[in-house]
Design a protein around this motif. Structure first.
Motif, PDB file in Angstrom:
ATOM      1  N   GLU A 104       0.774  -1.314   0.132  1.00  0.00           N
ATOM      2  CA  GLU A 104       0.065  -0.142  -0.025  1.00  0.00           C
ATOM      3  C   GLU A 104       0.976   1.440  -0.010  1.00  0.00           C
ATOM      4  O   GLU A 104       0.519   2.341  -0.777  1.00  0.00           O
ATOM      5  N   SER A 105       1.908   1.256   0.836  1.00  0.00           N
ATOM      6  CA  SER A 105       2.620   2.660   0.881  1.00  0.00           C
ATOM      7  C   SER A 105       3.301   2.736  -0.191  1.00  0.00           C
ATOM      8  O   SER A 105       3.461   4.097  -0.689  1.00  0.00           O
ATOM      9  N   SER A 107       2.587   1.730  -3.251  1.00  0.00           N
ATOM     10  CA  SER A 107       1.380   2.174  -4.325  1.00  0.00           C
ATOM     11  C   SER A 107       1.135   3.801  -4.118  1.00  0.00           C
ATOM     12  O   SER A 107       1.174   4.636  -4.950  1.00  0.00           O
ATOM     13  N   GLN A 108       0.994   4.332  -2.930  1.00  0.00           N
ATOM     14  CA  GLN A 108       0.964   5.852  -2.681  1.00  0.00           C
ATOM     15  C   GLN A 108       1.969   6.633  -3.059  1.00  0.00           C
ATOM     16  O   GLN A 108       1.808   7.555  -3.733  1.00  0.00           O
ATOM     17  N   ARG A 109       3.131   6.103  -2.731  1.00  0.00           N
ATOM     18  CA  ARG A 109       4.295   6.996  -3.122  1.00  0.00           C
ATOM     19  C   ARG A 109       4.574   7.127  -4.470  1.00  0.00           C
ATOM     20  O   ARG A 109       4.956   8.055  -5.083  1.00  0.00           O
ATOM     21  N   ASN A 112       0.419   7.549  -6.361  1.00  0.00           N
ATOM     22  CA  ASN A 112      -0.436   8.436  -5.628  1.00  0.00           C
ATOM     23  C   ASN A 112      -2.137   7.863  -5.529  1.00  0.00           C
ATOM     24  O   ASN A 112      -2.865   8.509  -5.497  1.00  0.00           O
ATOM     25  N   CYS A 113      -1.970   6.638  -5.333  1.00  0.00           N
ATOM     26  CA  CYS A 113      -3.340   5.994  -4.928  1.00  0.00           C
ATOM     27  C   CYS A 113      -3.187   4.576  -4.367  1.00  0.00           C
ATOM     28  O   CYS A 113      -2.157   4.129  -4.402  1.00  0.00           O
ATOM     29  N   SER A 114      -4.286   4.222  -3.766  1.00  0.00           N
ATOM     30  CA  SER A 114      -4.289   3.063  -3.005  1.00  0.00           C
ATOM     31  C   SER A 114      -4.251   1.558  -4.047  1.00  0.00           C
ATOM     32  O   SER A 114      -4.248   2.172  -5.331  1.00  0.00           O
ATOM     33  N   GLU A 117      -7.657   1.316  -5.741  1.00  0.00           N
ATOM     34  CA  GLU A 117      -7.955   2.479  -6.540  1.00  0.00           C
ATOM     35  C   GLU A 117      -7.236   2.348  -7.952  1.00  0.00           C
ATOM     36  O   GLU A 117      -7.583   2.643  -8.817  1.00  0.00           O
ATOM     37  N   SER A 118      -6.004   1.682  -7.695  1.00  0.00           N
ATOM     38  CA  SER A 118      -5.085   1.508  -8.855  1.00  0.00           C
ATOM     39  C   SER A 118      -5.582   0.742  -9.817  1.00  0.00           C
ATOM     40  O   SER A 118      -5.774   0.771 -11.093  1.00  0.00           O
TER      41      SER A 118
END
Ligand code: HMG
Ligand code: MG
Length: 303
Positions: A104-105, A107-109, A112-114, A117-118
């Motif tokens: 998850e982390s 993906s966010q970095r 820019n989404c979970s 969401e991706s």
């Protein structure tokens, strides 16, 4: 007859995306032309991502407009969303790749989404690409560890890989983004993936931070994988995974595969020339052990 292993050369994208110094389009094309001359048939040449996130890939449309088109070479590009896909279609890519993560982390970095969401975002990218008759590849990053979360459970990797597989990705590339894997962790991760996806749909994408990538490829070959991503001269790293070094060097993978009795269609001495070209252009030494061992001696030197 010797069995074929497909090499996906990711140097022009994964290799160069993290370079701090500007690299002009002529240099990128000089590299691609030499890779093609060496017999490389699958090249990830571009990335249609936000230039604010990855400035080095900003010239991707121009690169794609000028790549050599003869010789049946397949050119692919990263496309994180529909905006990227539209640019890739316009640029004449043969294949596109969506890229998700098992962490998850990360993906966010990175995008820019979970993860959830991706996956939803990728669904429309994959459907639109398929409607344009483009083959779609799906990456899963952090399959053997995450720079922010540490170890990643093999089942988590298999879950994300299966989602991409079910959504229509023709090939799932399993990314050891930070190169922390060992043959044992690679086998455990692959065991989980192979329960839900056949080996012929999986690719190994191993970074070489800890020098384990060749050993991890050997473990993957034993488990039936026949597609590997690599980067000329071992260039690269991911801008959103600090400290991660380049992909396993293509020269080393070709040396390994030929030694193990596989064919790749690649001419190793010419591949080494391609590696020397880009290292000279970047004023650096190759990270390929094979490239160093087989480099021609400077004039006037005795062996
Ligand atoms: P965002 O900021 O959430 O996007 O980024 P947004 O949709 O809100 O748009 C914001 C701005 O970006 C807008 O521009 C858009 O037009 C623009 P503004 O109005 O502010 O001027 N934009 C784009 N521009 C060009 N092309 C696009 C695009 N999309 C939006 N496609 C986004 C989301 C995914 C775009 C961003 O996070 C991004 O570009 N991330 C890319 C990160 C990246 O490339 N990382 C390296 C590659 S992955 C990797 O190396 C791992 C791998 O090798 C496997 C492994 O080793 O594990 C594959
Ligand atoms: Mg990578």
């Amino acid at each position: 007859m010797a069995e074929y292993v497909k090499i996906v050369e990711v140097g022009p994208r994964d290799g160069l995306q993290n370079e701090k110094q500007p690299i002009d389009v002529d240099t990128k094309l000089g590299l691609i032309e030499r890779l093609v001359a060496a017999g490389v048939t699958h090249i990830e040449a571009a990335s249609f991502v936000s230039p604010k996130w990855v400035p080095q890939m900003a010239g991707s449309s121009e690169v794609m407009a000028r790549v050599p088109r003869s010789g049946g070479v397949h050119y692919s590009a990263l496309t994180p969303n529909l905006q990227g896909l539209e640019a890739a279609i316009k640029a004449g890519c043969d294949e596109v790749a969506v890229f998700g993560a098992a962490s998850e982390s990360f993906s966010q970095r990175n995008i820019n989404c979970s993860i959830r969401e991706s996956v939803e975002r990728f669904r429309s990218v994959i459907e639109t690409a398929q409607a344009s008759h483009l083959r779609v590849r799906g990456y899963v990053s952090c399959v053997l560890g995450c720079p922010y979360e540490g170890p990643i459970a093999p089942q988590k990797v298999a879950d994300v890989a299966l989602l991409l597989h079910e959504m229509g990705c023709a090939e799932i590339s399993l990314g050891d983004t930070i190169g922390r894997g060992t043959p044992r962790s690679t086998r455990l991760m692959l065991e989980a993936c192979l329960k839900v996806i056949p080996a012929e749909r999986l690719a190994g994408h191993y970074h070489d931070t800890y020098g384990m990538a060749i050993a991890n490829i050997c473990a993957s070959l034993e488990m039936g994988l026949r597609v590997f991503d690599s980067s000329i001269a071992g260039l690269g790293g991911c801008p959103y995974a600090a400290g991660a070094s380049g992909n396993v060097a293509t020269e080393d993978v070709v040396y390994l595969l030929h030694g193990e009795g596989f064919t790749t269609g690649i001419d190793l001495p010419r591949l080494i020339e391609a590696g020397q070209f880009i290292c000279d252009a970047l004023s650096r030494d190759t990270s390929s052990r094979t490239g160093r061992a087989m480099a021609p001696l400077p004039p006037g030197t005795n062996a």
